[in-house]
Design an enzyme around this catalytic site. Sequence first.
Site, short mmCIF file in Angstrom:
data_model
loop_
_atom_site.label_atom_id
_atom_site.label_comp_id
_atom_site.label_asym_id
_atom_site.label_seq_id
_atom_site.Cartn_x
_atom_site.Cartn_y
_atom_site.Cartn_z
N PHE A 1 1.12 -7.82 -6.78
CA PHE A 1 1.30 -7.43 -5.38
C PHE A 1 0.32 -8.19 -4.49
O PHE A 1 -0.82 -8.43 -4.88
CB PHE A 1 1.10 -5.91 -5.25
CG PHE A 1 1.47 -5.39 -3.90
CD1 PHE A 1 2.81 -5.26 -3.54
CD2 PHE A 1 0.52 -5.05 -2.98
CE1 PHE A 1 3.17 -4.80 -2.28
CE2 PHE A 1 0.85 -4.58 -1.71
CZ PHE A 1 2.18 -4.46 -1.36
N ASP B 1 -3.68 -1.69 -12.11
CA ASP B 1 -3.14 -1.19 -10.84
C ASP B 1 -1.95 -0.29 -11.15
O ASP B 1 -0.94 -0.75 -11.68
CB ASP B 1 -2.73 -2.37 -9.95
CG ASP B 1 -2.21 -1.90 -8.59
OD1 ASP B 1 -1.68 -0.78 -8.50
OD2 ASP B 1 -2.32 -2.67 -7.63
N TYR C 1 1.11 7.48 -2.17
CA TYR C 1 2.22 7.76 -1.25
C TYR C 1 3.57 7.38 -1.82
O TYR C 1 4.58 7.54 -1.15
CB TYR C 1 2.00 7.10 0.11
CG TYR C 1 1.50 5.67 0.10
CD1 TYR C 1 2.35 4.62 -0.19
CD2 TYR C 1 0.19 5.38 0.41
CE1 TYR C 1 1.89 3.32 -0.18
CE2 TYR C 1 -0.29 4.08 0.41
CZ TYR C 1 0.56 3.05 0.12
OH TYR C 1 0.10 1.77 0.12
N LYS C 2 3.59 6.89 -3.05
CA LYS C 2 4.87 6.54 -3.67
C LYS C 2 5.35 7.75 -4.50
O LYS C 2 5.85 8.72 -3.95
CB LYS C 2 4.69 5.29 -4.52
CG LYS C 2 4.24 4.08 -3.69
CD LYS C 2 4.03 2.86 -4.57
CE LYS C 2 3.39 1.72 -3.82
NZ LYS C 2 4.25 1.12 -2.78
N ARG D 1 15.66 -3.75 -3.82
CA ARG D 1 14.89 -2.93 -4.75
C ARG D 1 15.32 -1.48 -4.60
O ARG D 1 15.28 -0.93 -3.50
CB ARG D 1 13.41 -3.09 -4.46
CG ARG D 1 12.53 -2.55 -5.55
CD ARG D 1 11.06 -2.81 -5.25
NE ARG D 1 10.60 -2.00 -4.14
CZ ARG D 1 9.33 -1.91 -3.74
NH1 ARG D 1 8.40 -2.62 -4.36
NH2 ARG D 1 8.99 -1.16 -2.72
#
Lengths: 407, 407
Positions: free
Chosen positions: B124, B201, B226-227, B375
């Site tokens: 990322f 991560d 927050y995912k 996605r």
Amino acid sequence: MTLDPAALDAADPLADHRDRFVGADSDLVYLDGNSLGRPLRATVERMGRFVTDEWGGRLIRGWDERWFELPLMLGDRLAAAVLGAAAGQTAIGDSTTVLLYKLVRAAVTAHPGRTEIVIDRDNFPTDRYVVEGVARECGLTVRWLDVEPAGGLTPEALAGVVGEQTALVLVSHVAYRSGWLADAAGITRVAHDAGAWVLLDLCHSSGAVPVELDAWQVDLAVGCTYKYLNGGPGAPGFGYVARRHLEAEAFHQPVWGWMGSADPFAMGQGYSPAAGIRRLISGTPPVVGMLALEDMVDLLAEVGIDAVRQKSVALTSYVIDLVDRDLPQVALASPREPGGRGGHVTIDHPAMRGVTTALWRRDVLPDFRNPDGLRLGLSPLTTSFAEVAAGVAAIATELAALEQVRP
Amino acid sequence: MTLDPAALDAADPLADHRDRFVGADSDLVYLDGNSLGRPLRATVERMGRFVTDEWGGRLIRGWDERWFELPLMLGDRLAAAVLGAAAGQTAIGDSTTVLLYKLVRAAVTAHPGRTEIVIDRDNFPTDRYVVEGVARECGLTVRWLDVEPAGGLTPEALAGVVGEQTALVLVSHVAYRSGWLADAAGITRVAHDAGAWVLLDLCHSSGAVPVELDAWQVDLAVGCTYKYLNGGPGAPGFGYVARRHLEAEAFHQPVWGWMGSADPFAMGQGYSPAAGIRRLISGTPPVVGMLALEDMVDLLAEVGIDAVRQKSVALTSYVIDLVDRDLPQVALASPREPGGRGGHVTIDHPAMRGVTTALWRRDVLPDFRNPDGLRLGLSPLTTSFAEVAAGVAAIATELAALEQVRP
């Protein structure tokens, strides 16, 4: 001038605003608004609406619609309402400590070859710790300045120590313990004469004391939003970088993240910082933590910082008048001259640790600051004169009780 | 196996949990839960109660009563529920990016004389940017690894590049684009054989994929909330430091703040880090930002990560089955083997940017990832099979429409 709290409250033009805050009508005597401000009633509703409609209803679309720009939009609104700063220089995000780290590092980076950071020993711990840490990692020296009790860093004292070795002067606008209000414009002039930058910590001034970052030519500033800005416990801090440093590409911060890059959603190879103040941002902005601040910025813009300051001076002057009359045994640890102090007053006495405990037990909430300071934080928009009078009376009672049990 | 969504939903043991989330009963087809999870209904109530009772009612006392320990208490609860980590190693706070910065710097500090950080080019952006920034400031080299499309870093590939020059290997447990699930235990063994640390991560895995940080002997980990942890937009990240490094005093992070010091309220001279994981903390913890996470951690502890993973695998397998049947023109950009992928599936087609725009217009919300990936993020506790079926049908329609207007 009268010391009758009822008369003072009746004459207070801001008194009606107290109803807008949760709990301001309770029996609690809250004298720690400079540690954590009360929530606005509007915030209760905003939080609920946010979860159901904005987060729950808009979901990921919220980023495009509002959240991506929120740290800069809200930064601009805050800047206009209370920082004396034009748009494009202020961003909300990260803790105050992390922002201090980024800004101190940026100042050092902008002054290659300069070897010193200047800070006073009475500055807030996190400011001192950040400076220590950055000095260690960058091989710099910290020039520690001592200040008088109830005093602070003056332009004159600073002039004696800055020079071509100075990269940065870090000063708190209002000292966290004494309430000393620094001459930020004068300090900035002295620092600039030596070719150094000034980083102004506004934690204890923003929302209570007028600030003119642009007019004072301050280079960098940081502040927290949970004191006089009523953003809630641990709400994100704000950072300011003067436009001239952004435009000259003289500002580089060390925590490189996608949300501060030139094109976050390209997700390409190699970090390239965004133009303008966005480059201060690292990770995903703390949207939930900014909500309460939105309400308080609106209110401050409506009331005006000058009216807030007027009430603040009236409150701190009232504390000092009552202390002079009713607490002869304590020492005033804050400047006596109204123009020389911020929104809180500290009084010293060896028994203050015990007094604080006793006061908390009876729902009178001041703050205690080592070694023997009782700190009275007055929030201009929520503290009443009656609250102050009840607080000082309670201090007198508890001090007398503790003195009685002593030999 | 049936591809009938109604039958699959009827047989889903977690289906009833959808009612606990705001908006999960709406007509919106939400396929981006791996960017921002839905709020729990309990969170609406918690937020309001927090502002009126906890913040507004307890005021500054809240710090003593709960908030000061909250980053570590909630860290421990999160660790027990979904990280496979014993207490005392996890703290909530800062953005993921800032935590990455602290942890990468700590790893470099712990390996004096070692000159390389290893990371893959598909990681990322923020991970890559942080590594670039730290490498530049510490005079290190980044060893960039290329990975196969729909692939990722393997222990075998890593073994060929690590050595006595390697300070740190930074790897995402689940790749943000392809969904590739890394062999974290194997990668850690290879890194340790070379004397390097591993920073894992967990942004795209925690809350969806079982994690065993302690058993895998991972050194450092970071993740966002927050995912799949439904903490709300910009909710604070979490950091993990293995107990052995804390106990050996081998962990030193660069952002020195009062809340991570040994005695924050002494406010003394000179930074001395707190014992244990508290030293990861810098400034005042983002309490408001942690509230929603509390509710989700409770729910995940109740449901169990294995049941969540089972649903997750069923959802991603269903997507792939439907894509195979209905979207012959797209390329699967995620691992086909269920054990090899996380909670999302990416499909590639040159028209996907336009398809995404068209889908959003009709309230079907997947995510787009450069250069041509659609996605599909499936939240095990909120996504239904019917939602997946409707989403893939909409993609088929919009792809066909776009193909028709092309020459």
